[in-house]
Design a protein around this motif. Sequence first.
Motif, PDB file in Angstrom:
ATOM      1  N   ARG A   1     -14.886 -16.895  23.428  1.00  0.00           N
ATOM      2  CA  ARG A   1     -14.704 -18.261  23.885  1.00  0.00           C
ATOM      3  C   ARG A   1     -15.962 -19.090  23.681  1.00  0.00           C
ATOM      4  O   ARG A   1     -15.909 -20.248  23.296  1.00  0.00           O
ATOM      5  N   GLU A   2     -17.098 -18.472  23.979  1.00  0.00           N
ATOM      6  CA  GLU A   2     -18.351 -19.227  24.064  1.00  0.00           C
ATOM      7  C   GLU A   2     -19.228 -19.026  22.842  1.00  0.00           C
ATOM      8  O   GLU A   2     -20.256 -19.685  22.712  1.00  0.00           O
TER       9      GLU A   2
ATOM     10  N   ARG B   1     -16.337  -9.018  41.052  1.00  0.00           N
ATOM     11  CA  ARG B   1     -16.269 -10.111  40.085  1.00  0.00           C
ATOM     12  C   ARG B   1     -17.444 -10.090  39.127  1.00  0.00           C
ATOM     13  O   ARG B   1     -18.539  -9.725  39.509  1.00  0.00           O
ATOM     14  N   VAL B   2     -17.178 -10.518  37.905  1.00  0.00           N
ATOM     15  CA  VAL B   2     -18.271 -10.812  36.988  1.00  0.00           C
ATOM     16  C   VAL B   2     -18.628 -12.266  37.266  1.00  0.00           C
ATOM     17  O   VAL B   2     -17.784 -13.139  37.129  1.00  0.00           O
TER      18      VAL B   2
ATOM     19  N   TYR C   1      -7.364 -15.693  31.443  1.00  0.00           N
ATOM     20  CA  TYR C   1      -8.534 -16.532  31.189  1.00  0.00           C
ATOM     21  C   TYR C   1      -8.659 -17.686  32.165  1.00  0.00           C
ATOM     22  O   TYR C   1      -7.702 -18.360  32.484  1.00  0.00           O
ATOM     23  N   VAL C   2      -9.857 -17.864  32.611  1.00  0.00           N
ATOM     24  CA  VAL C   2     -10.185 -19.045  33.388  1.00  0.00           C
ATOM     25  C   VAL C   2     -11.285 -19.725  32.592  1.00  0.00           C
ATOM     26  O   VAL C   2     -12.230 -19.056  32.186  1.00  0.00           O
TER      27      VAL C   2
ATOM     28  N   ALA D   1     -14.506 -21.012  31.356  1.00  0.00           N
ATOM     29  CA  ALA D   1     -15.867 -20.849  31.869  1.00  0.00           C
ATOM     30  C   ALA D   1     -16.648 -22.088  31.490  1.00  0.00           C
ATOM     31  O   ALA D   1     -16.383 -22.700  30.471  1.00  0.00           O
TER      32      ALA D   1
ATOM     33  N   GLN E   1     -14.938 -14.211  37.237  1.00  0.00           N
ATOM     34  CA  GLN E   1     -13.615 -13.609  37.077  1.00  0.00           C
ATOM     35  C   GLN E   1     -13.568 -12.241  37.722  1.00  0.00           C
ATOM     36  O   GLN E   1     -14.522 -11.475  37.653  1.00  0.00           O
TER      37      GLN E   1
END
Lengths: 110, 267
Positions: free
Chosen positions: A17-18, A103-104, B38-39, B41, B58
């Motif tokens: 994603r990043e 959580r991460v 997915y959230v 980020a 998450q």
Amino acid sequence: MSLAEGVLQLIEDAARREGFQRVTTVWLEIGQLAGVEVEAMKFCFDAVTRDSMAAGAQLEIIATPGTGWCLPCGETVELAEVYGACPRCGGYQVQVTGGKEMRVKELEVA
Amino acid sequence: MCTTCGCGSDEVKIEGADPHEHVHADGTRHSHSHEHAYVPAHSHAPGTSAKRMVQIEQDILAKNNAYAAQNRAFFAGRRVFTLNLVSSPGSGKTTLLCKTIEQLRGNQHVTVIEGDQQTSQDAERIRATGAPAIQINTGKGCHLDAHMIGHALEQLDLPERSLLMIENVGNLVCPAAFDLGEAHKVVILSVTEGEDKPIKYPDMFRAASLMLLNKCDLLPHLDFSVKEAIAYARRVNPAIEIIEVSAKTGAGMAEWLDWIERKSSGE
Ligand SMILES: Nc1nc2c(ncn2[C@@H]2O[C@H](COP(=O)(O)OP(=O)(O)OP(=O)(O)O)[C@@H](O)[C@H]2O)c(=O)[nH]1
Ligand SMILES: [Mg+2]
Ligand SMILES: [Zn+2]
Ligand SMILES: [Zn+2]
């Protein structure tokens, strides 16, 4: 093994994603009532990430305290164990309200 | 390993499943669009160094929970009643399953998913009763996860309103955290183990709706206190139901079958 694998999956998703290639530090939030053995998690994380983008990354654990709602007391109390007694009244009618997180939270990436 | 989605361990093997095949019978159920977990980020602006921070926030189990929700929806669509049997190794899960299938024969269709690290011995024991069974080998993995179950479901043709029993890997720790999409977890404690298992492994006994106290035929030869075991189980989970059984002699089986009947009819 697989909680550590779950962590790696979230990291790899975030990388797609990043658009980052390497992870240098991982912050995990682990509740005191989550039943996660921190040392075991660190060991598994190192094994699972050995050939991954998170190889050699530092694992930082943020421990969150256990809390519960005691029915007889009608109050939020501190809880050391999931099945633990209420520290005020000694009863066992305590519903866990916090401290089960796994959580991460955040990554330091390059 | 599941090559399309990259989930699961390299060593997971599901009988009959081609690891590269991801065309699912009903398309939507297990589509491998992992988007659901997915959230978005938000990332901080890069600093002076090439390093930057990325916020994730998450849950580690988010993916498993998303798969579990898919499985649960699939079961609901077919009105399949699913139980997840958990225990320490050797408590009698497979023996109990064989006995249950025998006693339900002619009345209720039962399918079994067997989880073990190695071998398909347990699935073979189930198939010997005439019930369909599929073996999942988790390799080094110490529990089943919802994604493996999703793939096993592709290999099975579950009839409407049937019963699906999942025998998890013998382990009282990790399977507690992994929802498979089942209606209930059933924990089996055998009387050859200690009475204090429930307080030593509280997460599992909390996660279960029912505790089957198995091997009760051996009680005359042991110092095991049923009363104490029940008290410990209720301490960690006041709502847990408890049935004393012997998969060997069949004692208590009627009560267990009645429990299945009640719960599956939506009580
Ligand atoms: N006496 C007695 N023995 C039992 C009973 N149920 C199972 N056993 C024995 O316990 C042993 C283990 O039984 P399994 O059914 O293989 O146990 P399991 O929980 O499936 O074991 P794993 O899959 O290896 O974790 C076998 O030797 C069974 O014959 C029982 O009710 N009474
Ligand atoms: Mg077995
Ligand atoms: Zn109290
Ligand atoms: Zn897959």
